[in-house]
Every structure is written in C-alpha cells, then in structure tokens.
Design a protein around this motif. Structure first.
Motif, short mmCIF file in Angstrom:
data_model
loop_
_atom_site.label_atom_id
_atom_site.label_comp_id
_atom_site.label_asym_id
_atom_site.label_seq_id
_atom_site.Cartn_x
_atom_site.Cartn_y
_atom_site.Cartn_z
N GLU A 19 3.00 1.49 -41.14
CA GLU A 19 4.16 2.13 -40.52
C GLU A 19 5.30 1.13 -40.36
O GLU A 19 5.07 -0.05 -40.10
N ASP A 20 6.52 1.63 -40.51
CA ASP A 20 7.72 0.85 -40.15
C ASP A 20 8.68 1.81 -39.46
O ASP A 20 9.38 2.57 -40.09
N SER A 21 8.64 1.79 -38.12
CA SER A 21 9.47 2.70 -37.34
C SER A 21 10.74 2.02 -36.84
O SER A 21 11.47 2.57 -36.02
N SER A 22 11.02 0.82 -37.35
CA SER A 22 12.21 0.09 -36.90
C SER A 22 13.48 0.74 -37.44
O SER A 22 13.45 1.48 -38.44
N GLU A 23 14.59 0.49 -36.77
CA GLU A 23 15.88 1.03 -37.22
C GLU A 23 16.20 0.49 -38.60
O GLU A 23 16.08 -0.70 -38.87
N ASN A 24 16.59 1.39 -39.50
CA ASN A 24 16.93 1.05 -40.89
C ASN A 24 15.74 0.48 -41.68
O ASN A 24 15.92 -0.06 -42.76
N HIS A 25 14.52 0.62 -41.11
CA HIS A 25 13.30 0.22 -41.82
C HIS A 25 13.43 -1.20 -42.38
O HIS A 25 13.52 -1.43 -43.58
N GLN A 26 13.41 -2.12 -41.47
CA GLN A 26 13.68 -3.52 -41.82
C GLN A 26 12.52 -4.21 -42.55
O GLN A 26 12.71 -5.22 -43.22
N GLY A 27 11.31 -3.68 -42.43
CA GLY A 27 10.16 -4.31 -43.08
C GLY A 27 9.76 -5.59 -42.37
O GLY A 27 10.08 -5.83 -41.20
N GLY A 28 9.06 -6.45 -43.11
CA GLY A 28 8.64 -7.72 -42.54
C GLY A 28 7.74 -7.55 -41.33
O GLY A 28 6.80 -6.73 -41.34
N ASN A 29 8.04 -8.32 -40.29
CA ASN A 29 7.21 -8.29 -39.09
C ASN A 29 7.30 -6.97 -38.32
O ASN A 29 6.54 -6.77 -37.37
N MET A 30 8.21 -6.07 -38.72
CA MET A 30 8.33 -4.77 -38.06
C MET A 30 7.30 -3.77 -38.59
O MET A 30 7.13 -2.70 -38.04
N VAL A 31 6.62 -4.13 -39.67
CA VAL A 31 5.60 -3.24 -40.24
C VAL A 31 4.28 -3.44 -39.50
O VAL A 31 3.88 -4.57 -39.20
N LEU A 32 3.63 -2.33 -39.20
CA LEU A 32 2.33 -2.36 -38.54
C LEU A 32 1.28 -1.80 -39.48
O LEU A 32 1.53 -0.83 -40.21
N CYS A 33 0.10 -2.38 -39.44
CA CYS A 33 -1.06 -1.87 -40.15
C CYS A 33 -2.13 -1.63 -39.10
O CYS A 33 -2.84 -2.56 -38.70
N LYS A 34 -2.22 -0.39 -38.63
CA LYS A 34 -3.11 -0.14 -37.48
C LYS A 34 -4.20 0.87 -37.82
O LYS A 34 -3.99 1.80 -38.62
N PRO A 35 -5.37 0.70 -37.23
CA PRO A 35 -6.47 1.63 -37.49
C PRO A 35 -6.20 2.99 -36.85
O PRO A 35 -5.80 3.07 -35.69
N ILE A 36 -6.42 4.05 -37.61
CA ILE A 36 -6.24 5.41 -37.08
C ILE A 36 -7.54 6.18 -37.11
O ILE A 36 -7.60 7.31 -36.60
N SER A 37 -8.58 5.62 -37.73
CA SER A 37 -9.89 6.26 -37.72
C SER A 37 -10.97 5.20 -37.86
O SER A 37 -10.84 4.29 -38.68
N GLN A 38 -11.99 5.32 -37.03
CA GLN A 38 -13.11 4.37 -37.04
C GLN A 38 -14.41 5.18 -36.97
O GLN A 38 -14.65 5.86 -35.99
N ILE A 39 -15.20 5.11 -38.00
CA ILE A 39 -16.47 5.84 -38.04
C ILE A 39 -17.60 4.83 -37.87
O ILE A 39 -17.83 3.98 -38.73
N PRO A 40 -18.30 4.88 -36.74
CA PRO A 40 -19.32 3.86 -36.44
C PRO A 40 -20.60 4.08 -37.26
O PRO A 40 -20.84 5.16 -37.81
N TRP A 41 -21.41 3.05 -37.29
CA TRP A 41 -22.72 3.15 -37.92
C TRP A 41 -23.61 4.05 -37.08
O TRP A 41 -23.52 4.03 -35.84
#
Length: 329
Positions: A307-329
C-alpha cells in the motif's frame, strides 16, 4: 382552636391510609413481570403474547398462562407457538442458530451447533451491504451460531441499494473459524481465509507467502515487479532476490520460504518494487524503513498487501507491506 383540631384530624386520617398501603395484606400483587431475551441477534423477529406484540411482558395474574408466539418479520405463520406459564422475574430465552428455526434455548443442546466469525472489510462502510449464508443474515465481526448439519452453503455479499450480489462463494464453514474477506476496490472482494487450493508447505519449517496490491494504491501501474530478499531476523544477511510478478487486484502465486534459511527460527526480508518502465517505487538500498516481517513458523500461509496511501503516492518509505491474512498450522 377549631382550625388546629381540623389539621390534627386530617393528619391522622392521611397517616392511617398511608400505613394501610405498607401493610402486607394491601401490597398489590396482581401483576407479574417476565422478559423475553434473545441469545444472539433478535433482528427480523417479532414476539407476541396472547396476540399482542411484546418484548417486556407485564400481565395480571389472570393472564399468567397464555400463548407465546415468535414470528419471522413478514411471515404469517409463527416459528414458535406454545402455551406457557409466566412467573414473576421469568426470563424467556430464545435462540436462533443458522440453519434452524428459532427455538427456546433450553430445547437446544450445545452439541447441535458450532460457531464462526465473519470478518468482512469494506472500503465504504459495512452498513451499505448485507452478508448472508444460505440467505440468512450474518452478524459481522461477531460469533455466529450455526447448526452442525448446515455447514455447507453459499456466502453472499449484497449491496443494499439495489440488491446486487457483489460476491458469492460456495464454502464449508470450519467450526470456530474466522472468515476473512476484504474488498479490494470497486466492489471486488477476495477471501483471505483459505489458501485457494494451494497445498500445505511440506512441514512447519516452511511458510508460503503471497502478495497483492490494488490499483488505487499505485495509480497508473497495472503491473509491478517485486524482488524479495530474505534476511535473518536482524537484517544482517540477505539471500539473492526472489522475483514475483504482480497485477493490480490479483493475488500473486505463493512462494515457499524456509524459516531456517539462516539457522534461526524465522526470517524477515526487504524488497524492491519496480514499475513497468523499470523505475524503482521502493529501493531496498535506500528506503531502509521498508521491510517484510515474516517472523517464525507459526503460520503455513501469509498474505501481504502493498500500500501507498501517502499524498501524491510518493513511494519509498511511504510504502507499507503488511500482513492481511495469517493461516496458522
């Protein structure tokens, strides 16, 4: 003197009446009170006692025995119709489980049903949608009770404004599970609760991970290239890059990660994100606040969203890579 005597007599008379009201033989015991209690949601049901709508039953003792009826809204035939005897303070508990008609809670054994929690994420607010399973409305983000013989069926997401079915999936409910469905944008949904038919990793030493992004996160980029470099937990050692092709709104393929890559109980990672023209949206050599936190081997499947929700989509450190689903053993 006559006026003083008059007030004295009046006081004695009034006090006498007041004393009678407190005497046990004059307490009004002609009314009893009972309540109707729904276990779970009461949405869509109407309760009647002796033909009158009620939620709080207060009647004279001559009506302590009567007919309790419970109707589904809009239906002419009651799902419950039974003669009952009311006692003061009585709670009439009604239980509705999916796949069954409403019933007195005392008549349903806990062995007859299980629970699950539908967790649906909407971009525009959940009040604009209705979610059903086998055409029965679900209580979102809360436990829903379902009969053990009614676990197979169809889940639907319906837009309230026009009744359009935006999402439909045949599924079998897993007891005590969470169904995790998220809106990707433009009323497109994906079920993150399952692996989509992907086989399990060969053992808990491994985790399978995948990625997704939506067009609104990186406007103008229908395709992206993701280079993932696994690292030790301290981000001191790195593997060669793993290349993953991404399309807006589509899940990537799973890649299998060895959690013992660095002889530790888990791995993390960094990444480069590159557009169609070869421009870096994220450069792991300079954007040091970005990372993928995979962690240990508790999960067999992980889904990450870029995701990049920053104004004007600046990229770089404004990008997040976050878990949205975790399926356990």
């Amino acid at each position: 003197m006559n006026k003083i005597l008059y007030y004295f007599i009046s006081f004695v008379v009034l006090f006498g009446f007041a004393s009678c009201d407190t005497d046990d033989e004059y307490i009004d015991t002609t009314y009893i009170k009972a309540t109707v209690v729904f276990i779970g949601s009461s949405d869509g049901y109407e309760v009647r006692y002796n033909g009158k709508k009620t939620a709080l039953v207060i009647y004279g003792k001559e009506n302590s025995t009567g007919k309790l009826e419970v109707y589904k809204t809009g239906k002419d035939t009651p799902e419950i119709s039974e003669e009952i005897t009311l006692t003061d303070g009585k709670k009439i508990e009604l239980l509705k489980i999916l796949g069954r008609s409403i019933a007195f809670a005392s008549s349903v054994s806990e062995d007859e049903y299980t629970t699950f929690t539908p967790y649906i994420t909407f971009s525009n607010g959940f009040d604009k949608y209705t979610v059903t399973f086998n055409d029965e409305k679900l209580n979102l983000r809360n436990e829903n009770k379902i009969a053990n013989d009614a676990l197979e069926g169809t889940l639907k997401i319906i837009r309230n404004s026009d009744g359009s079915i935006l999402y439909e999936e045949n599924m079998t409910i897993v007891p005590e599970s969470t169904i995790n469905i998220t809106e990707l944008g433009e009323e497109s949904f994906v079920n993150l609760s399952t692996s989509g038919g992907e086989s399990d990793p060969e053992s808990s030493q491994y985790t399978k991970i995948r990625f997704i992004y939506t067009a609104d996160a990186f406007p103008g980029h229908n395709k992206l290239e993701l280079l993932v470099y696994l690292s030790d937990l301290g981000f001191n050692q790195f593997t060669d890059p793993i290349t993953i092709k991404l399309k807006a709104g589509q899940m990537s393929e799973f890649i299998q990660i060895d959690n013992k890559t660095f002889s530790e109980d888990g791995v993390n990672g960094v990444y480069d994100l590159i557009d169609e023209n070869g421009n870096y949206i994220v450069d792991s050599m300079s954007d040091l606040d970005t990372g993928i936190f995979i962690g240990n081997s508790d999960y067999k499947f992980l889904t990450f969203r870029l995701e990049d929700s920053s104004e004007n989509h600046q990229g770089g450190n404004m990008v997040l890579c976050k878990p949205i689903s975790q399926i356990p053993w």
